[in-house]
Structure formats: C-alpha cells, structure tokens
Design an enzyme around this catalytic site. Structure first.
Site, PDB file in Angstrom:
ATOM      1  N   HIS A 122       0.834  -1.198   0.000  1.00  0.00           N
ATOM      2  CA  HIS A 122       0.000   0.000   0.000  1.00  0.00           C
ATOM      3  C   HIS A 122       0.875   1.256   0.000  1.00  0.00           C
ATOM      4  CE1 HIS A 122      -2.972  -2.934   1.508  1.00  0.00           C
ATOM      5  NE2 HIS A 122      -3.849  -2.132   0.950  1.00  0.00           N
ATOM      6  N   ASP A 141      -4.780  -6.436  -7.481  1.00  0.00           N
ATOM      7  CA  ASP A 141      -4.984  -5.669  -6.260  1.00  0.00           C
ATOM      8  C   ASP A 141      -5.186  -4.215  -6.692  1.00  0.00           C
ATOM      9  OD1 ASP A 141      -5.209  -5.106  -3.569  1.00  0.00           O
ATOM     10  OD2 ASP A 141      -3.353  -6.112  -3.006  1.00  0.00           O
TER      11      ASP A 141
END
Length: 529
Positions: free
Chosen positions: A190, A264
C-alpha cells in the site's frame, strides 16, 4: 436495469468497462459511480466500510447499483474475517485466517466460508477478496500477518481450498490472494514496492504451493500482488501485477490457471506512485490481468478506463485481449448465477455456532500452561491495547466486548485499563497504578513488536512474581520475541468479541486449549504441524 443481453452484443467500450471494478464514497450510489456504470458498462463495484452501515442498508445499496447497470455487476468486499472485515452489523464475522490456521479444521473452515458466503450473497455481495493464500513466514510483515493461515504451505493450501469451495457453495466468488505470495515481505505494498528475492526452487516449495494446489482444483479467481519477484521477472521495477512473465508465463501457461485474474488495487502506492494508475491499468491488461481494481478516486478510475480505450485504439492492446478478458469475466458471472437463479440458504444460528467453535479451537497456549486456570481470588487487572487509527487494510472500530468484560461475565473481579498501541505517558501510568493494586495482570497486546512504548510497558509489567503476569497476543503471535522470558503467553490472533469469550473460557479453565500453533516464534516456539 440488468438485462439478459448477450456477450456478443456488448460494444468495445462496454467490454472494456467489464474489465474494471471501482469504489465510491458514501452509503448511496454517487452520481460519479452511476455514470461509470451507465456510460462504461462497469464490470464491478468494491465496498469498503465507508459504504456500509448494516445488512439491510447493504441489501438496498446493492439493489440500487444492480438496477443502474445494464449487465450484472460483481459486487465485492474484503470480508476475510477476524481483523479484516468491512461489515459487522447483521452478518456473522468469522475468525480470520491465522485463527483458522490454529484451529486447523478443514471442515470448520469450509463451513464458515459457506455460511458467511450465503449471508453476503443474500445482501447482494457476490465476490469476496478472500482467502489469503500467502504463506506468512516473515515476522516483520506489516500487511499480511494474521490474515494468513500460517507458515506451513500445506496447511495454507488445504484450509485455503476449503474456504474457496465453501464460498462458492455459499454463492460467492472467492478471490485467492496475493499471487505469487505476499507473505515474506517486510514492506506494505500500500505504501511502497516490496521485493521477494528467493529463487525459483524455494518459491515453488513455499509461496506458490497453495496457489498451485487451488489452481489444480479449479479456483475461479486469483488476485495479483504488487510485489517484485526477481526469480520470475528480470526487470526488478516490475511487480507481479504488471508482469507478463508472471501473469501469462507463470500463472496462465506454467500453472495452467484458467480463471479470472484480478489485480490488487492500482491506487496502492506500489503502482500509483511508480508507473501511475492509468498506465498501470494498461500494463496489467497487457500482462494478462482480466479485472482491474481502482477503489477510490473517480479521476483515476476515469483516466484508467480512457487509457485502456486509447491503448486499444492505437493497437497497443489488441481487441482479442479485451475480448478474452471480458468473456472470462462474463462467463464467471454466468456460472456464479448472477444472471438469475436460486440463492443459497442462510443459517445465522449455525453461523454463530461455527464462529464460536472456530474461536474456541483457535486459542493457543504457547508457554506457561501450568499457571492456568487463573484463580478468581483478588483483583484481575486487564491492560487492553487497541489501535486508535485506521490503516489501508484494517478499518478500526473500538471493541465494546473486551477481555475484561468477558472475564467479568465469567466471575472475575476485573479492572480494565485501555491503552493505545503506542501508549501515552498517561496511559502507561494508569496501567502501572492498576497493576500495582491487582493480584494478577493480563496484558492483551496488539502488534507490540512494532511499538517501542508498548514493548517497554509489557517488559515492565511482566517483571513481577511468576504466574502473576499473563500475556495474550491479541493480534500478531510474534510479539513474544520482545520479552521471551514472559512466563505465560497465549495467542488468539485477533481481539474480536467471540475470540475474547473463548479466551476467557480458557483462562478460567472452563475450556481446554487444543490449537495447533501456526507459526514459529523466533527460537522460543516452533510451529506445530
């Protein structure tokens, strides 16, 4: 309004739209997401906690989104269980991956997924980004950890498959993640671009094993990792999500995966702060991805859709590649019953029983079992560490049912002190004062290994008489490494209410601890296989 329009009737723009799954703000469809659905023929929607209040509201929201679409939408969620859930009101939150790894019951894992899947499908959610097939063998992993079933590739494989099959029977597409494996990283994708440096032999034995196991048994969907694998991709700036060598060469050709490849989220920094979201979408599709996830910003969602359209117009992406991906998504929607069919039956009572059974089977006594059960004489002080801020993965809400409340209900005289994961000076002093007046102290840690102040407080409070201090790891089991001499140490892998009730039963002697430890904790506790 959803129609039965066939795949052959889709325009190129609609086929490209089918390749995208997007998110939005708020608990009602926004004008922006409505426009993406109607103008682009969007393939799917992803929910976050920001979109959800309770089951009934979600049911109505899902219906509104489907009504806005000419074609059935995938509506997805990260409802892994345990610490990673988006909805708690009106559904049964099952224990997470590592708790299930400790319970080590394929039957319970399968049933939990089936029951949870049926509850999700009833409220319009038909895809779950779960389970994690990552093999967590790195104590410093900041993003997988207890989301994994553990460090044994075979246990991860068998429990992961049980969950995949259970979700499917519950009416939900399971998306196994994060291929080729995010377990042995010390960086959160992230925020940055992690690297897994191992050679092919090791990757085949560990990271790839659960995915190969699921692929051989016809898994429907797999999510990619924004992680670099030099053993498979010679350009060390290219993560798996946009690597043709990994998605097409390894996943499709070598491993024989025929299902849907989902990325993702491309807004994670590993993509957005390197190549960028729009370009990332083009590269991911070229590499072999089918369903592109852009979870947050309308500007990035629109830019990605338009970038893919432009790439097709210029010939950078062939229409055949778009057709292949869109047809794969369309076919999965058909086989999963999105075009009509009877929904699986829900059974909330049985779901709550399975939640309890898994929680009770997960409580792990790592050391100091001879000091249990705990006496009810005198005051028991519980120091409860809890996060006060959200992360990209954990959308934190304060727990109302804590260990202190569970022990009080079990007949203990309890004083509970709440501290943050990085306790303040005032919180530390409150914990010391309470501990000094108690007969025993139970410290429920939360990722203490990542917090200097929490570690120091544990070290200080654990220095009393043997048996007077009990340490429970409320999330990562690796916390023991910071104070290995602690006399009593238990792992529960999550601080959810059902787990706290189960823990109280073990501490009081009402319930034996039967769990199989799913990870090795330094030199102090070996995995039980």
């Amino acid at each position: 309004m959803t129609t039965n329009k066939g795949f052959a009737e889709l325009t190129l723009k609609q086929k490209i739209g089918q390749l995208f799954m997007c998110g939005f703000e708020g608990t009602e469809p926004t004008k922006e997401i409505d426009n993406l659905i109607r103008d682009y023929g969007l393939g799917g929607i992803i929910y976050f906690r920001r979109n959800l209040r309770d089951a009934e509201q979600v049911r109505e929201l899902s219906a509104k989104l489907q009504d806005a679409s000419e074609h059935p939408l995938f509506i997805a969620i990260d409802q892994e269980g345990g610490m990673v859930v988006r909805l708690e009101e009106g559904v049964t939150v099952m224990p997470g991956g590592m708790a299930q790894g400790a319970a080590a019951s394929e039957a319970l894992t399968h049933e939990a997924a089936k029951l949870s899947g049926a509850e999700l499908r009833e409220i319009g959610i038909n895809m779950n980004f779960a389970p994690c097939l990552d093999v967590n063998n790195n104590p410093q992993n900041p993003v997988i950890g207890v989301r994994s079933y553990g460090e044994d590739p075979r246990r991860v494989a068998t429990l992961g498959l049980a969950a995949i099959q259970g979700y499917k029977e519950g009416g939900v597409v399971a998306v196994a993640k994060h291929f080729p494996g995010h377990g042995d990283t010390a960086v959160d994708s992230h925020h940055a671009l992690p690297v897994v440096p191992h050679g092919v032999e090791r990757l085949n034995e560990v990271e790839l094993y659960p995915f190969r196991y699921a692929i051989e048994r016809k898994a429907d969907a797999i999510m990619t990792a924004h992680v670099v694998f030099p053993a498979f991709e010679s350009d060390h700036t290219i993560p798996a999500t946009r690597s043709e060598r990994i998605l097409t060469g390894l996943l499709r050709k070598q491993l024989g995966f025929e299902g849907v490849i989902v990325t993702d989220c491309l807004e994670m920094n590993a993509i957005s702060e390197t190549i960028g979201v729009a370009r990332g979408a083009v590269e991911a599709i070229k590499a072999g991805a089918d369903l592109i996830l852009v979870s947050h910003r309308i500007s990035r969602q629109t830019a990605a859709l338009e970038a893919v359209m432009e790439a097709v117009m210029t010939g950078e992406i062939s229409e055949e590649r778009i057709d292949e991906a869109a047809r794969r998504i369309w076919n999965l929607k058909q086989t999963q019953g999105l075009f009509g069919g009877e929904l699986p039956k829900t059974d909330r009572a049985r779901a709550e029983e399975v939640q309890r059974e898994l929680s009770e089977a997960a409580v792990t006594v790592v050391k100091g079992g001879q000091h249990l059960p705990l006496s009810k004489e005198g005051k028991t002080v519980v120091v409860w560490a809890e996060p006060h801020s959200r992360t990209e993965v954990i959308e934190v809400i304060p727990q109302d049912w804590t260990l202190g409340k569970a022990l009080s209900a079990a007949g203990y005289d309890v004083e509970e002190v709440r501290v943050g994961t990085d306790p303040t000076a005032e919180e530390e002093e409150a914990a010391r004062a309470a501990a000094s007046a108690g007969e025993r102290v139970i410290f429920v840690s939360y990722d203490a290994a990542f917090s200097k102040t929490q570690s120091e407080l544990i070290r200080e409070l654990s220095s009393g008489e043997e048996g007077s201090f009990v340490w429970v790891a409320g999330r990562t089991p690796y916390d023991l490494q910071i104070v290995p001499e602690a006399p009593v140490y238990l792992c529960v892998y999550e601080n959810k209410p059902a787990m706290m009730t189960a823990l109280a039963r073990v501490l009081s002697g009402e319930l034996p601890a039967t769990a199989r430890q799913p990870v090795t904790i330094g030199d102090y506790a070996r995995i039980s296989i």
